[in-house]
Write a protein that holds these residues in place. Structure first.
Motif, PDB file in Angstrom:
ATOM      1  N   GLN A 107      23.542  16.840   2.196  1.00 41.17           N
ATOM      2  CA  GLN A 107      22.330  16.475   2.360  1.00 41.17           C
ATOM      3  C   GLN A 107      21.409  16.500   0.929  1.00 41.17           C
ATOM      4  OE1 GLN A 107      20.350  18.391   5.371  1.00 41.17           O
ATOM      5  NE2 GLN A 107      18.231  17.935   4.529  1.00 41.17           N
ATOM      6  N   GLY A 108      20.671  15.475   0.751  1.00 42.14           N
ATOM      7  CA  GLY A 108      19.785  15.297  -0.285  1.00 42.14           C
ATOM      8  C   GLY A 108      20.576  14.661  -1.609  1.00 42.14           C
ATOM      9  N   SER A 109      21.624  14.305  -1.386  1.00 33.21           N
ATOM     10  CA  SER A 109      22.607  13.512  -2.521  1.00 33.21           C
ATOM     11  C   SER A 109      22.088  12.312  -2.824  1.00 33.21           C
ATOM     12  CB  SER A 109      24.007  13.724  -2.070  1.00 33.21           C
ATOM     13  OG  SER A 109      24.631  15.058  -2.066  1.00 33.21           O
ATOM     14  N   VAL A 110      22.281  11.774  -4.097  1.00 28.50           N
ATOM     15  CA  VAL A 110      22.235  10.271  -4.306  1.00 28.50           C
ATOM     16  C   VAL A 110      23.670   9.873  -4.330  1.00 28.50           C
ATOM     17  CG1 VAL A 110      21.486   8.440  -6.317  1.00 28.50           C
ATOM     18  CG2 VAL A 110      20.270  10.621  -5.595  1.00 28.50           C
ATOM     19  N   VAL A 111      23.802   8.861  -3.791  1.00 30.69           N
ATOM     20  CA  VAL A 111      25.258   8.143  -3.551  1.00 30.69           C
ATOM     21  C   VAL A 111      25.383   7.189  -4.279  1.00 30.69           C
ATOM     22  CG1 VAL A 111      26.946   7.057  -1.970  1.00 30.69           C
ATOM     23  CG2 VAL A 111      25.340   8.770  -0.993  1.00 30.69           C
ATOM     24  N   LEU A 112      26.193   7.113  -5.435  1.00 30.46           N
ATOM     25  CA  LEU A 112      26.270   6.160  -6.487  1.00 30.46           C
ATOM     26  C   LEU A 112      27.804   5.373  -6.099  1.00 30.46           C
ATOM     27  CD1 LEU A 112      25.860   8.303  -9.868  1.00 30.46           C
ATOM     28  CD2 LEU A 112      24.157   6.987  -8.362  1.00 30.46           C
ATOM     29  N   ASN A 169       0.731  -1.033   0.047  1.00 30.43           N
ATOM     30  CA  ASN A 169       0.162  -0.054   0.022  1.00 30.43           C
ATOM     31  C   ASN A 169       0.778   1.269  -0.070  1.00 30.43           C
ATOM     32  OD1 ASN A 169      -2.574  -1.774   0.405  1.00 30.43           O
ATOM     33  ND2 ASN A 169      -1.995  -1.832   2.478  1.00 30.43           N
ATOM     34  N   ALA A 170       1.956   1.079  -0.216  1.00 34.49           N
ATOM     35  CA  ALA A 170       2.818   2.300  -0.347  1.00 34.49           C
ATOM     36  C   ALA A 170       2.514   3.028  -1.900  1.00 34.49           C
ATOM     37  CB  ALA A 170       4.352   1.945  -0.317  1.00 34.49           C
ATOM     38  N   ASN A 171       3.487   4.115  -2.120  1.00 34.94           N
ATOM     39  CA  ASN A 171       3.493   4.804  -3.333  1.00 34.94           C
ATOM     40  C   ASN A 171       3.889   4.093  -4.343  1.00 34.94           C
ATOM     41  OD1 ASN A 171       2.232   7.159  -2.045  1.00 34.94           O
ATOM     42  ND2 ASN A 171       4.075   8.023  -1.537  1.00 34.94           N
ATOM     43  N   GLY A 172       3.525   4.174  -5.642  1.00 33.54           N
ATOM     44  CA  GLY A 172       3.946   4.012  -6.804  1.00 33.54           C
ATOM     45  C   GLY A 172       5.235   4.786  -7.499  1.00 33.54           C
ATOM     46  N   ILE A 173       5.488   4.110  -8.694  1.00 34.65           N
ATOM     47  CA  ILE A 173       6.438   5.117  -9.181  1.00 34.65           C
ATOM     48  C   ILE A 173       6.019   6.358  -9.802  1.00 34.65           C
ATOM     49  CG2 ILE A 173       6.341   3.996 -11.423  1.00 34.65           C
ATOM     50  CD1 ILE A 173       9.596   4.821  -9.979  1.00 34.65           C
ATOM     51  N   ASP A 174       4.628   6.208 -10.054  1.00 36.01           N
ATOM     52  CA  ASP A 174       3.955   7.548 -10.667  1.00 36.01           C
ATOM     53  C   ASP A 174       3.680   8.679  -9.838  1.00 36.01           C
ATOM     54  OD1 ASP A 174       2.148   5.262  -9.475  1.00 36.01           O
ATOM     55  OD2 ASP A 174       0.732   6.815 -10.217  1.00 36.01           O
ATOM     56  N   THR A 175       4.150   8.439  -8.327  1.00 32.93           N
ATOM     57  CA  THR A 175       3.773   9.428  -7.695  1.00 32.93           C
ATOM     58  C   THR A 175       5.238  10.389  -7.046  1.00 32.93           C
ATOM     59  OG1 THR A 175       4.487   7.970  -5.575  1.00 32.93           O
ATOM     60  CG2 THR A 175       2.201   7.929  -6.197  1.00 32.93           C
ATOM     61  N   TYR A 176       6.194   9.979  -7.734  1.00 35.50           N
ATOM     62  CA  TYR A 176       7.525  10.836  -7.361  1.00 35.50           C
ATOM     63  C   TYR A 176       7.406  12.305  -8.272  1.00 35.50           C
ATOM     64  CZ  TYR A 176      10.182   7.025  -5.436  1.00 35.50           C
ATOM     65  OH  TYR A 176      10.814   6.090  -4.580  1.00 35.50           O
ATOM     66  N   LYS A 177       7.600  13.424  -7.468  1.00 29.50           N
ATOM     67  CA  LYS A 177       7.483  14.703  -7.868  1.00 29.50           C
ATOM     68  C   LYS A 177       8.808  14.961  -8.952  1.00 29.50           C
ATOM     69  CE  LYS A 177       4.674  16.753  -4.226  1.00 29.50           C
ATOM     70  NZ  LYS A 177       4.765  17.477  -3.212  1.00 29.50           N
ATOM     71  N   PRO A 178       8.563  15.732 -10.101  1.00 26.31           N
ATOM     72  CA  PRO A 178       9.399  15.893 -10.739  1.00 26.31           C
ATOM     73  C   PRO A 178      10.776  16.442 -10.135  1.00 26.31           C
ATOM     74  CG  PRO A 178       7.610  16.745 -12.022  1.00 26.31           C
ATOM     75  CD  PRO A 178       7.380  16.370 -10.539  1.00 26.31           C
ATOM     76  N   GLU A 179      10.596  17.340  -9.234  1.00 25.11           N
ATOM     77  CA  GLU A 179      11.901  18.067  -8.554  1.00 25.11           C
ATOM     78  C   GLU A 179      12.503  17.031  -7.656  1.00 25.11           C
ATOM     79  OE1 GLU A 179       8.038  19.252  -6.143  1.00 25.11           O
ATOM     80  OE2 GLU A 179       8.592  19.062  -8.335  1.00 25.11           O
ATOM     81  N   SER A 180      11.724  16.007  -7.339  1.00 24.08           N
ATOM     82  CA  SER A 180      12.675  15.026  -6.419  1.00 24.08           C
ATOM     83  C   SER A 180      13.572  14.143  -7.153  1.00 24.08           C
ATOM     84  CB  SER A 180      11.567  14.158  -5.693  1.00 24.08           C
ATOM     85  OG  SER A 180      11.210  13.371  -6.620  1.00 24.08           O
ATOM     86  N   LEU A 181      13.375  14.439  -8.473  1.00 25.62           N
ATOM     87  CA  LEU A 181      14.251  13.344  -9.426  1.00 25.62           C
ATOM     88  C   LEU A 181      15.501  14.185  -9.917  1.00 25.62           C
ATOM     89  CD1 LEU A 181      11.285  11.503 -11.111  1.00 25.62           C
ATOM     90  CD2 LEU A 181      12.781  10.805  -9.383  1.00 25.62           C
ATOM     91  N   VAL A 182      15.579  15.454  -9.646  1.00 25.36           N
ATOM     92  CA  VAL A 182      16.936  16.358  -9.891  1.00 25.36           C
ATOM     93  C   VAL A 182      17.605  16.150  -8.509  1.00 25.36           C
ATOM     94  CG1 VAL A 182      17.871  18.521 -10.886  1.00 25.36           C
ATOM     95  CG2 VAL A 182      15.506  17.509 -11.733  1.00 25.36           C
ATOM     96  N   ARG A 183      18.929  15.663  -8.576  1.00 24.86           N
ATOM     97  CA  ARG A 183      19.538  15.359  -7.542  1.00 24.86           C
ATOM     98  C   ARG A 183      21.147  15.592  -7.602  1.00 24.86           C
ATOM     99  NH1 ARG A 183      16.819  15.745  -2.684  1.00 24.86           N
ATOM    100  NH2 ARG A 183      14.637  14.952  -2.869  1.00 24.86           N
ATOM    101  N   PRO A 184      21.759  16.018  -6.508  1.00 23.09           N
ATOM    102  CA  PRO A 184      23.399  15.941  -6.557  1.00 23.09           C
ATOM    103  C   PRO A 184      23.752  14.679  -6.336  1.00 23.09           C
ATOM    104  CG  PRO A 184      22.587  16.904  -4.468  1.00 23.09           C
ATOM    105  CD  PRO A 184      21.306  17.031  -5.492  1.00 23.09           C
TER     106      PRO A 184
END
Length: 363
Positions: free
Chosen positions: A246-251, A196-211
């Motif tokens: 903070q807010g980074s994606v670690v690759l 019952n959690a969120n699906g892939i369609d719920t991510y906001k566009p601004e959350s997908l631009v990340r350092p």
């Protein structure tokens, strides 16, 4: 033109300025001139003194023109004139005998404008201070090409392309395709591990631009296919490059991307299951709680180690609606820090994930 006649050099439309506009008095060359919140120092101040002798001076940037980015300059010319002109750009009115100096003065005036902090006026504009920008020298595609031969997680559906229209028969070319939501370079959604959690369609566009930062663990992964990325790997990276923002994606660059065209080696499965390196549960907890990261990415088929059957890393990050990217490529082309990721998902209704296009903007 008669002695004392006025000449106007302008660059666009003009505005009228009353003759009552004050003219600074003659004076010895100053080190600093302050007029209407505009300061000019040093050599430029001394040059402005000479311009004043020619009865030339600056008008402050008006409130409207600060917003519109227009620079104004004016002069009164000789006493008794009916009006003067303010132009967008550079405008001067001088006795005819001084016109030989006009071009040199124009260049000087423009230089003076730049020297008094025009950029600060822009920065103070509320409409501009909220803007963000991506500075980059190169764009790197971190997504694999999708084909029917890509490596697949055990028991995942195959990738299938079917031709449904051809140029010869229909006048255009069209295919349909079928692919698992967690195949190819992809992003997982919270509902893939949490009911019952969120699906892939719920991510906001601004959350997908990340350092993003890149941690290279190829040496460890080469020696141990089941290597569990630990807090010590994070701390070692930070000793060299500074604290993760903070807010980074670690690759995590394991080197597994080089095995992509050999699906058997990429999955590396035996009777105990897949074998490839991944992020340990304690490390993920540290990154989320101590560094407040937005998510992780890796060039293997899972953010969790291949032998982890509870998917601790995925579960922790997706419980916070974070980002989990798997099967990345070209991580070798990214610097350790300074990259900005732009992630394009397929907005599948209630999708448990989707293949993604991941673009890396690098400095």
């Amino acid at each position: 033109m008669a002695e004392g006649a006025r000449q106007v050099i302008s660059i666009s439309r003009s505005y009228m300025l009353p003759d009552c506009f004050p003219v600074p008095p003659r004076r010895s060359p100053p080190e600093i001139i302050q007029y209407k919140n505009v300061s000019i120092t040093g050599v430029l101040a001394r040059r402005c003194c000479r311009w004043w002798d020619a009865r030339l001076f600056f008008v402050e940037l008006s409130a409207v023109d600060k917003v519109q980015g227009k620079f104004h300059q004016a002069s009164t010319g000789r006493e008794g004139s009916s009006s003067s002109m303010i132009e967008e750009g550079i405008v001067m009115t001088t006795p005819t005998q001084k016109k030989s100096c006009i071009k040199r003065m124009s260049v000087g005036v423009l230089a003076a404008l730049l020297s008094v902090g025009v950029a600060k006026a822009y920065a103070k504009n509320k409409e501009i201070t909220g803007m963000q920008s991506i500075q980059f020298r190169k764009v790197v595609d971190l997504s694999h090409i999708i084909s029917p031969t890509i490596p697949l997680w055990p028991n995942d559906p195959p990738v299938v392309f079917d031709v449904v229209a051809s140029q010869e028969k229909d006048g255009y070319y069209l295919r349909r395709f079928s692919i698992g939501e967690h195949s190819a370079t992809h992003m997982n959604a919270p509902n893939s591990f949490h009911p019952n959690a969120n699906g892939i369609d719920t991510y906001k566009p601004e959350s997908l631009v990340r350092p993003a930062v890149v941690i290279d663990i190829r040496a460890q992964a080469h020696d141990d296919a089941d290597y569990v990325i630990g807090v010590q790997d994070i701390e070692k990276w930070e000793q060299a490059h500074g604290r993760i923002d903070q807010g980074s994606v670690v690759l995590f660059y394991t080197g597994w991307q080089a095995l992509w065209n050999d699906p058997k080696r990429f999955i590396n499965e035996d009777s105990k299951g897949p074998h490839f390196p991944g992020v340990g549960a304690a490390t993920t907890k540290f990154l989320l709680e101590e560094r407040q990261i937005a998510g992780v990415g890796i060039d293997t088929h899972g953010a969790d180690p291949g032998q982890d059957t509870v998917y601790a890393t995925n579960s922790q990050i997706l419980a916070k609606d974070g980002i989990v990217l798997e099967c990345l490529t070209n991580l070798d082309q990214l610097p350790a820090k300074g990259t900005t990721l732009v992630i394009g998902v397929l907005r599948l209704k209630e999708g448990s994930g989707s293949p993604v296009s991941v673009m890396a903007f690098t400095p």
